[in-house]
Design a protein around this motif. Structure first.
Motif, PDB file in Angstrom:
ATOM      1  N   LYS A 186       0.359  11.316   3.366  1.00  0.00           N
ATOM      2  CA  LYS A 186       1.267  10.611   4.079  1.00  0.00           C
ATOM      3  C   LYS A 186       0.742   9.899   5.295  1.00  0.00           C
ATOM      4  CE  LYS A 186       5.428  13.428   3.296  1.00  0.00           C
ATOM      5  NZ  LYS A 186       6.309  14.620   3.811  1.00  0.00           N
ATOM      6  N   ARG A 187      -0.649  10.695   5.889  1.00  0.00           N
ATOM      7  CA  ARG A 187      -1.115   9.739   7.226  1.00  0.00           C
ATOM      8  C   ARG A 187      -1.741   8.596   6.237  1.00  0.00           C
ATOM      9  NH1 ARG A 187      -1.568  15.248   8.806  1.00  0.00           N
ATOM     10  NH2 ARG A 187      -3.469  15.806   7.495  1.00  0.00           N
TER      11      ARG A 187
ATOM     12  N   ARG B  39      -1.027   7.101   3.600  1.00  0.00           N
ATOM     13  CA  ARG B  39       0.100   5.957   3.179  1.00  0.00           C
ATOM     14  C   ARG B  39       0.427   5.304   4.797  1.00  0.00           C
ATOM     15  NH1 ARG B  39       5.907   8.616   2.508  1.00  0.00           N
ATOM     16  NH2 ARG B  39       5.292   8.782   4.781  1.00  0.00           N
ATOM     17  N   ASP B  40       0.634   5.879   5.768  1.00  0.00           N
ATOM     18  CA  ASP B  40       1.161   5.194   7.073  1.00  0.00           C
ATOM     19  C   ASP B  40       0.133   4.175   7.598  1.00  0.00           C
ATOM     20  OD1 ASP B  40       3.483   6.072   6.240  1.00  0.00           O
ATOM     21  OD2 ASP B  40       3.406   8.106   7.604  1.00  0.00           O
ATOM     22  N   GLY B  41      -1.122   4.826   7.706  1.00  0.00           N
ATOM     23  CA  GLY B  41      -2.108   4.279   8.418  1.00  0.00           C
ATOM     24  C   GLY B  41      -3.526   3.509   7.512  1.00  0.00           C
TER      25      GLY B  41
ATOM     26  N   TRP C 134       0.767  -1.097  -0.181  1.00  0.00           N
ATOM     27  CA  TRP C 134      -0.192  -0.174   0.029  1.00  0.00           C
ATOM     28  C   TRP C 134       0.893   1.324  -0.175  1.00  0.00           C
ATOM     29  CZ3 TRP C 134      -4.879   1.644  -0.413  1.00  0.00           C
ATOM     30  CH2 TRP C 134      -5.196   3.165   0.018  1.00  0.00           C
ATOM     31  N   GLU C 135       1.790   1.317   0.789  1.00  0.00           N
ATOM     32  CA  GLU C 135       2.887   2.452   0.790  1.00  0.00           C
ATOM     33  C   GLU C 135       3.155   3.113  -0.446  1.00  0.00           C
ATOM     34  OE1 GLU C 135       2.952  -0.498   2.847  1.00  0.00           O
ATOM     35  OE2 GLU C 135       2.626   0.237   4.492  1.00  0.00           O
TER      36      GLU C 135
ATOM     37  N   GLU D 100       0.861  16.150   3.327  1.00  0.00           N
ATOM     38  CA  GLU D 100       0.990  15.434   4.725  1.00  0.00           C
ATOM     39  C   GLU D 100      -0.330  14.598   5.022  1.00  0.00           C
ATOM     40  OE1 GLU D 100       3.309  15.737   6.847  1.00  0.00           O
ATOM     41  OE2 GLU D 100       4.323  16.537   5.331  1.00  0.00           O
TER      42      GLU D 100
ATOM     43  N   GLY E  50      -5.757   6.284   8.413  1.00  0.00           N
ATOM     44  CA  GLY E  50      -5.180   7.443   8.285  1.00  0.00           C
ATOM     45  C   GLY E  50      -5.927   8.715   7.864  1.00  0.00           C
TER      46      GLY E  50
ATOM     47  N   ASN F 161       3.084   6.655  -2.606  1.00  0.00           N
ATOM     48  CA  ASN F 161       4.387   7.787  -2.803  1.00  0.00           C
ATOM     49  C   ASN F 161       4.212   8.527  -4.080  1.00  0.00           C
ATOM     50  OD1 ASN F 161       5.637   7.249  -0.161  1.00  0.00           O
ATOM     51  ND2 ASN F 161       6.520   5.375  -1.240  1.00  0.00           N
TER      52      ASN F 161
END
Length: 570
Positions: free
Chosen positions: A218-219, A221-223, A152-153, A215, A227, A157
Motif C-alpha cells: 500500500k505504501r 501504491r500510494d507513494g 500506477w495505483e 501494508e 513508498g 491493488n
C-alpha cells in the motif's frame, strides 16, 4: 475481483462477461489473439491478463504481474531483490531497464573475509551481509513512468488483495515452510510472516495471508518508488539492519536508482536478438553462442543428436570462458570488449577452433578465472505481449530460493542474498569454485554480475518470440536452446520449452544432462567424443510466447518444470 477464488487445472477455458481466457501448461501452447501473460504462478498470470483485458499495455501488465508474484511466489517473486526488463514495441522501438541490486555504501572488496583471508561463515551467501540494496520497486516504477498507460495505483491493488485476502498455499512452498518451522528461533521475523501464528506450517490448500506485506505494498501504491525507498518502509529496513549487523541504510535506499539502458542486439539467421547488456552476462553470451552456431547446419545434424549436442557444448564452453574473464558492472568496468565478443568475426575464429568429433579441454591453467561460483536457480521470469504486439521480457530474482530467507521485521517481505554473486576473495581462484577476477569484485554501489537473460526475438522489426527462464548460470543455455528449437528445428513454443536440455559453463569441464529425453545411444556417442556428463533432474523453467506473423495469433507456454506456472491469454 477477488483473485483468491480463481482455480486452474492444466487446461482451462473460462468465460467472463466480455472476453475469453485460455490457460495452458505442458506440450500444447495456449492460443490467444489479444494478449498473453506467462509466469511461474497461475494467479500472477491471471492478474496480468486482467490488466491487458482492461486496456493496459505490456508494461502495465508486467508491473501488476511482478507485484502479484511478490505475493504468490515468494521463492523468487519479490520487492526485496532486483532484475531486468527488455521491451520492444511492435513499431520497432526498444529499450531495457536495469534494476539489479547494488552493494551498500559500506561494502568493500574484503567484507566477507576473516583475518586469514578466508570467507567467514559463508557470509557472502547467508545473513545480512549478503543483502544487496533492492532494485525491483525502482525498476518497475521507472518502466511504468516511462511507458505505462494505466494509473500506477490500480496496478498494485491486485497484489494487495492477494496479500490481504490470502490465497491457497501450494505444495511447492511446503519444504520452505518446514525449514522456517525448524529454524524459527533464528529467523523469528520470517516465522511470523510465513507460519500460522508464527508456529505451524500452512498445508497445501490452506489460505495464507500476509497483512504486513499488504501494508508495504500500500505504501508503494500510494507513494510510488518513494513508498519503498523513503518513509516507513525505509525506516523498517534500516532499523532491522542496524539491530542485526547489516549494512544497508536509508542513504543507500534513497540513493538507489534504476537505469534505462540500450539493449544488446545481434542477429541469428534472419532474426534479430534483443537481450540484456551487462551487468547481465546473458545477452553477450547468448549472442556470442548464436554467432558461433550460425555457421553450422544445426537442422541437418538432427535435434539433440550427439553431433548437435557436441556442437552446442563447444559454443557454450567458449562463451562462458569469455563471460568469466571480461564481464561485470559497466559503471565500474569501462573497457569490457563487448563489441568484440558479439561480433561475427570473433565468432568465426571461435567456430574454427571447434573440432567436429572431439571435445575441447577446459584448461584452468590457461585462464585465471578457473571456475565459477554457484548461482542459484531460484529466479523467475515473466513474458507479456499486449493487443498491439508490444512485448516485455522480464527476469527478476532474490538469488537463492527465498533469498536470504530473512523477512524485514514489520514489512513482510524477504530480502535477497545477491552479494554472493560478487567475487568474494580478490585475486584468488581455485578449482573448488572461487574466482577473484577484478571485473566482479565488491565495491560500494556496484551491481553484481548476473546470468539473467530476458530476451525478445524479432523479425522485420516486430517481436515474434518472448523468452526467459530462471536457473542461475544455466539460464543463458536454456534460452539458447529454446531459440534454436524454434528457429532451427521449427518446434512450436510449448515443445521448444518442454524439450530436454543440457548445460556446459566452461568449468567444471562437464555437461549437465536432464535425466529424461536423451537416448542411451546419443549419450554414449557424446561421451565417446570426450565429454563428461552429470545427470540433473531439471534445468530452468522457461516462460515463452510466440507471435505467429501470418495470423497474428499468440501462442504461450509455461514450462511444466514450474509447479504452478501458467500461460494465460484472451
Amino acid at each position: 475481483m477477488k483473485f483468491t477464488s480463481v482455480l486452474f487445472t492444466f487446461l482451462v477455458f473460462i468465460y467472463t462477461s466480455n472476453h475469453s481466457i485460455f490457460a495452458q501448461q505442458g506440450r500444447i501452447p495456449a492460443r490467444a489473439d489479444s494478449g498473453m501473460v506467462v509466469t511461474s504462478h497461475y494467479l500472477a498470470s491471471q492478474v496480468g491478463n486482467d490488466i491487458l483485458a482492461q486496456g493496459g499495455n505490456a508494461i502495465d501488465a508486467t508491473v501488476a504481474t511482478a507485484f502479484a508474484l511478490a505475493v504468490t511466489l515468494p521463492s523468487a517473486g519479490n520487492i526485496g531483490g532486483g532484475g531486468f526488463i527488455v521491451y520492444k514495441r511492435s513499431d520497432g522501438e526498444q529499450t531495457a531497464f536495469n534494476f539489479r541490486e547494488k552493494a551498500p555504501l559500506a561494502a568493500h572488496s574484503k567484507m566477507f573475509l576473516n583475518e586469514q583471508g578466508k570467507i567467514k561463515d559463508n557470509s557472502n551467501h547467508e545473513g545480512l551481509l549478503s543483502v544487496g540494496v533492492p532494485g525491483t520497486v525502482a525498476g518497475l516504477y521507472k518502466a511504468h513512468q516511462k511507458m505505462g498507460s494505466l494509473p500506477w495505483e490500480g496496478l498494485l491493488n491486485p497484489a494487495i488483495e492477494l496479500a490481504e485476502g490470502g490465497f491457497p498455499s501450494t505444495y511447492y512452498m511446503t519444504w520452505f515452510l518446514e525449514w522456517v518451522k525448524n529454524n524459527k528461533e533464528e529467523y523469528a521475523s520470517t516465522a511470523r510472516a510465513f507460519l500460522k501464528k508464527g508456529e505451524e506450517i500452512y498445508n497445501p490448500g490452506e489460505t495464507w495471508r500476509q497483512p504486513e506485506l499488504a501494508e508495504t505494498l500500500k505504501r508503494i501504491r500510494d507513494g510510488g518508488a518513494d513508498g519503498f525507498y523513503k518513509g516507513e518502509t525505509a525506516r523498517l529496513i534500516e532499523e532491522y539492519m542496524k539491530a542485526n549487523g547489516g549494512l544497508i541504510t536509508r542513504e543507500d535506499l534513497e540513493k538507489y536508482e534504476a537505469e534505462e539502458v540500450k539493449p544488446i542486439t545481434g542477429t541469428y539467421r534472419d532474426y534479430e536478438i534483443i537481450s540484456m547488456p551487462p551487468p547481465s552476462s546473458g545477452g553477450v553470451a547468448l549472442i556470442e553462442m548464436l554467432n558461433i552456431l550460425e555457421g553450422f547446419d544445426l537442422r541437418g545434424m538432427g535435434h539433440n543428436s550427439a553431433k548437435y549436442l557436441h556442437t552446442l557444448t563447444e559454443a557454450m564452453r567458449r562463451a562462458y570462458a569469455d563471460r568469466a574473464l571480461h564481464l561485470g558492472d559497466p559503471n565500474f568496468n569501462e573497457n569490457m570488449p563487448i563489441d568484440k565478443l558479439i561480433s561475427k568475426d570473433y565468432a568465426t575464429g571461435l567456430r574454427n577452433s571447434i573440432k567436429k568429433s572431439s571435445a575441447s579441454v577446459s584448461d584452468s591453467s590457461q585462464f585465471s578465472a578457473a571456475h565459477f561460483l554457484p548461482e542459484s536457480p531460484q529466479t523467475t521470469h515473466i513474458s507479456v505481449v499486449d493487443r498491439d504486439g508490444n512485448a516485455v521480457s522480464m527476469t527478476y530474482t532474490l538469488e537463492a530460493s527465498y533469498g536470504s530467507r530473512i523477512v524485514v521485521e514489520g514489512a513482510g517481505f524477504l530480502l535477497n542474498n545477491e552479494m554472493g554473486d560478487f567475487n568474494p576473495i580478490p585475486g584468488y581462484t581455485d578449482s573448488r569454485g572461487l574466482i577473484g577476477t577484478e571485473a566482479n569484485l565488491v565495491a560500494p554501489e556496484k551491481r553484481m554480475l548476473s546470468s539473467m537473460t530476458p530476451t525478445i526475438v524479432a523479425r522485420n522489426g516486430k517481436p515474434v518470440m518472448v523468452i526467459g527462464s530462471p536457473g542461475g548460470r544455466t539460464i543463458i543455455n536454456t534460452v539458447l536452446q529454446v531459440i534454436l528449437n524454434v528457429v532451427d528445428h521449427e518446434l512450436d513454443i510449448a515443445k521448444a520449452i518442454e524439450s530436454p536440455r543440457i548445460h556446459h559453463q566452461w568449468l567444471p569441464d562437464r555437461t549437465s544432462f536432464e535425466r529424461w529425453g536423451f537416448s542411451p545411444d546419443t549419450v554414449k556417442l557424446y561421451e565417446e567424443m570426450g565429454h563428461s556428463i552429470r545427470w540433473i533432474n531439471n534445468q530452468g523453467q522457461a516462460m515463452g510466447i510466440f507471435l505467429e506473423e501470418e495470423s497474428g495469433i499468440y501462442f504461450g507456454a509455461a514450462d511444466s518444470r514450474s509447479y504452478d506456472g501458467r500461460a494465460i491469454g484472451f
